[in-house]
Design a protein around this motif. Structure first.
Motif, short mmCIF file in Angstrom:
data_model
loop_
_atom_site.label_atom_id
_atom_site.label_comp_id
_atom_site.label_asym_id
_atom_site.label_seq_id
_atom_site.Cartn_x
_atom_site.Cartn_y
_atom_site.Cartn_z
N GLY A 283 -13.51 31.15 5.49
CA GLY A 283 -13.54 31.46 4.15
C GLY A 283 -12.39 30.97 3.35
O GLY A 283 -12.32 30.80 2.00
N GLY A 284 -11.23 31.07 4.03
CA GLY A 284 -9.89 30.64 3.21
C GLY A 284 -9.81 29.34 3.02
O GLY A 284 -9.19 28.73 1.99
N TYR A 285 -10.57 28.35 4.02
CA TYR A 285 -10.49 26.95 3.77
C TYR A 285 -11.53 26.64 2.63
O TYR A 285 -11.33 25.97 1.73
CB TYR A 285 -11.09 26.35 4.97
N ILE A 286 -12.86 27.40 2.64
CA ILE A 286 -13.83 27.41 1.47
C ILE A 286 -12.91 27.75 0.26
O ILE A 286 -13.26 26.91 -0.89
CB ILE A 286 -14.91 28.17 1.71
N SER A 287 -12.27 28.80 0.21
CA SER A 287 -11.59 29.05 -1.22
C SER A 287 -10.64 28.16 -1.59
O SER A 287 -10.38 27.80 -2.85
CB SER A 287 -10.93 30.29 -1.03
N ASN A 288 -9.81 27.39 -0.71
CA ASN A 288 -8.97 26.26 -0.91
C ASN A 288 -9.87 25.00 -1.49
O ASN A 288 -9.67 24.61 -2.65
CB ASN A 288 -8.00 25.78 0.33
N MET A 289 -10.92 24.89 -0.87
CA MET A 289 -11.50 23.65 -1.57
C MET A 289 -12.37 24.07 -2.82
O MET A 289 -12.80 23.07 -3.51
CB MET A 289 -12.56 23.39 -0.26
N MET A 290 -12.74 25.19 -2.95
CA MET A 290 -13.37 25.78 -4.26
C MET A 290 -12.23 25.20 -5.32
O MET A 290 -12.87 24.83 -6.64
CB MET A 290 -13.90 27.17 -4.12
N ALA A 291 -11.16 25.43 -5.12
CA ALA A 291 -9.93 25.51 -6.18
C ALA A 291 -9.88 23.78 -6.28
O ALA A 291 -9.57 23.51 -7.39
CB ALA A 291 -8.76 25.84 -5.69
N VAL A 292 -10.09 23.04 -5.44
CA VAL A 292 -10.19 21.78 -5.39
C VAL A 292 -11.37 21.26 -6.37
O VAL A 292 -11.00 20.34 -7.23
CB VAL A 292 -10.34 21.01 -4.15
N LYS A 293 -12.49 21.78 -6.15
CA LYS A 293 -13.86 21.12 -6.72
C LYS A 293 -14.04 21.88 -8.03
O LYS A 293 -14.84 21.26 -8.78
CB LYS A 293 -14.73 21.49 -5.70
N LEU A 294 -13.52 22.97 -8.33
CA LEU A 294 -13.94 23.70 -9.32
C LEU A 294 -12.81 23.83 -10.43
O LEU A 294 -12.08 24.70 -10.41
CB LEU A 294 -14.51 25.03 -9.13
N PRO A 295 -12.72 22.90 -11.62
CA PRO A 295 -11.70 23.14 -12.50
C PRO A 295 -11.66 24.26 -13.28
O PRO A 295 -10.53 24.78 -13.90
CB PRO A 295 -11.77 21.75 -13.44
N ASP A 296 -12.71 24.78 -13.34
CA ASP A 296 -12.93 26.28 -14.29
C ASP A 296 -12.45 27.34 -13.38
O ASP A 296 -12.69 28.61 -13.89
CB ASP A 296 -14.24 26.23 -14.87
N LEU A 297 -12.46 27.48 -12.19
CA LEU A 297 -12.14 28.58 -11.19
C LEU A 297 -10.88 29.22 -11.64
O LEU A 297 -9.81 28.61 -12.02
CB LEU A 297 -11.97 28.03 -9.76
N LYS A 298 -10.77 30.66 -11.92
CA LYS A 298 -9.96 31.28 -12.43
C LYS A 298 -8.73 31.44 -11.75
O LYS A 298 -7.48 31.72 -11.99
CB LYS A 298 -10.35 32.57 -13.07
N ALA A 299 -9.05 31.68 -10.14
CA ALA A 299 -8.20 32.17 -9.32
C ALA A 299 -8.42 31.96 -8.06
O ALA A 299 -9.93 32.42 -7.62
CB ALA A 299 -7.59 33.58 -9.53
N ALA A 300 -7.75 31.70 -6.69
CA ALA A 300 -8.16 31.59 -5.41
C ALA A 300 -7.10 32.27 -4.26
O ALA A 300 -5.96 32.08 -4.73
CB ALA A 300 -8.52 30.02 -5.13
N VAL A 301 -7.75 33.23 -3.93
CA VAL A 301 -6.79 33.61 -2.71
C VAL A 301 -7.56 33.46 -1.26
O VAL A 301 -8.27 34.10 -0.90
CB VAL A 301 -6.97 35.28 -2.99
N PRO A 302 -6.96 32.41 -0.81
CA PRO A 302 -7.28 32.22 0.59
C PRO A 302 -6.44 32.89 1.61
O PRO A 302 -5.16 32.92 1.73
CB PRO A 302 -6.93 30.63 0.98
N TYR A 303 -7.08 33.75 2.55
CA TYR A 303 -6.46 34.54 3.55
C TYR A 303 -6.45 33.48 4.94
O TYR A 303 -7.72 33.17 5.29
CB TYR A 303 -7.23 35.72 4.02
N TYR A 304 -5.26 33.09 5.45
CA TYR A 304 -5.30 32.49 6.70
C TYR A 304 -6.26 31.30 6.71
O TYR A 304 -7.00 31.08 7.73
CB TYR A 304 -5.21 33.17 7.86
N GLY A 305 -6.30 30.46 5.83
CA GLY A 305 -7.36 29.50 5.55
C GLY A 305 -6.76 28.17 5.75
O GLY A 305 -5.38 27.68 5.31
#
Length: 297
Positions: free
Chosen positions: A188-210
């Motif tokens: 889920g940390g990896y997915i959080s990182n990739m959502m930050a890549v893919k979604l310019p409107d995402l307000k914040a991402a908190v990846p844990y050990y991703g």
């Protein structure tokens, strides 16, 4: 039978469990290697029980907690081509629209720990959605071993699209104000990182050990990042220097915290990898980060 404590367990056991939990070795090899640490009063069954998740006694938010309302919701994932579901949670005293947080599970489906995290988020006055990437295969099967086996049958990029579809569902929910953050753990940390890549409107991402994105992807990140790493997590941390370089070169807003002498999975309070001090501090930082970047957006 001796009651095991964390200090009784060699770091090699935690490293071995990490290899097993991330599919580097199969169960047979895991048990064979684990048996080498079963000496004296420490039996293999006791060691296996100790290192395995305990979902029965660890819920922070009890099932009948009146402060939070949760329900299973269903949504379509057009690019992933799947019918998805997840746990939607919000505070019971909701008035008006709330900012949203997507909660992304590890590599084993929507287990009780991640559901609990979704409820913890809701109690901070957010509406949360914790999707289950195993929904197309029948959902989380009730134990992590089978959950990992099921998740290996799914394509990682399709799962990313499924979580992005969850983001869209939450963003357009009648009780959400459209501002969304994401927190994820391990896979889920990896997915959080990739959502930050893919979604310019995402307000914040908190990846844990991703795991970190590739350089070309990382350059596209627009969302502020709060990166949470375990000091003993060599497998994930080896990707940090290259990621940090890209973040600095592209002036991406980020904070990175390394919690010393704790293992991958330190936030997960269902296993002995849990470290209360690091988990509590990281969670305080997570909620403060969301309140700053998601609520105030």
């Amino acid at each position: 039978m001796k009651e095991l404590k964390k200090e009784d367990i060699s770091q090699e056991v935690f490293d071995l469990y990490d290899d097993y939990a991330h599919n580097k070795i199969d169960r047979k090899e895991f048990l064979q290697k684990l048996s080498l640490f079963a000496v004296g009063a420490i039996t293999l069954p006791a060691l296996l029980s100790f290192i395995s998740p305990n979902y029965k006694d660890t819920l922070v938010i009890k099932e009948n907690d009146p402060r939070v309302v949760s329900e299973t919701v269903h949504y379509e994932s057009p690019k992933g081509g799947k019918k998805m579901n997840g746990l939607l949670s919000k505070p019971s005293n909701t008035k008006g629209k709330l900012p949203g947080v997507l909660v992304v599970h590890e590599n084993r489906g929507l287990n009780p720990y991640i559901k609990d995290v979704g409820k913890r988020v809701a109690l901070e006055n957010f509406i949360s959605l914790a999707p289950d990437a195993l929904a197309p295969l029948g959902g989380y099967p009730g134990n992590d071993d089978d959950g990992r086996a099921l998740q290996r049958k799914r394509d990682r990029n399709e799962m990313l699209e499924d979580f992005i579809a969850g983001y869209e569902y939450l963003k357009n929910h009648k009780d959400c104000n459209g501002n969304i953050g994401v927190v994820g753990f391990c896979f889920g940390g990896y997915i959080s990182n990739m959502m930050a890549v893919k979604l310019p409107d995402l307000k914040a991402a908190v990846p844990y050990y991703g795991r970190q994105p590739e350089t070309e992807d990382a350059r596209k990140i627009k969302a502020p990042l709060l990166l949470q790493y375990a000091g003993l997590d060599k497998r994930v941390n080896e990707g940090w220097p290259a990621f940090e370089k890209v973040l600095k070169e592209n002036n991406i807003d980020y904070q990175a915290h390394f919690y010393p002498k704790v293992n991958h999975g330190f936030h997960n309070n269902t296993t002995p990898r849990f470290d209360k001090e690091a988990a509590d501090l990281s969670w305080e930082r997570t909620i403060a980060f969301f309140k700053k970047h998601v609520k105030s957006s």
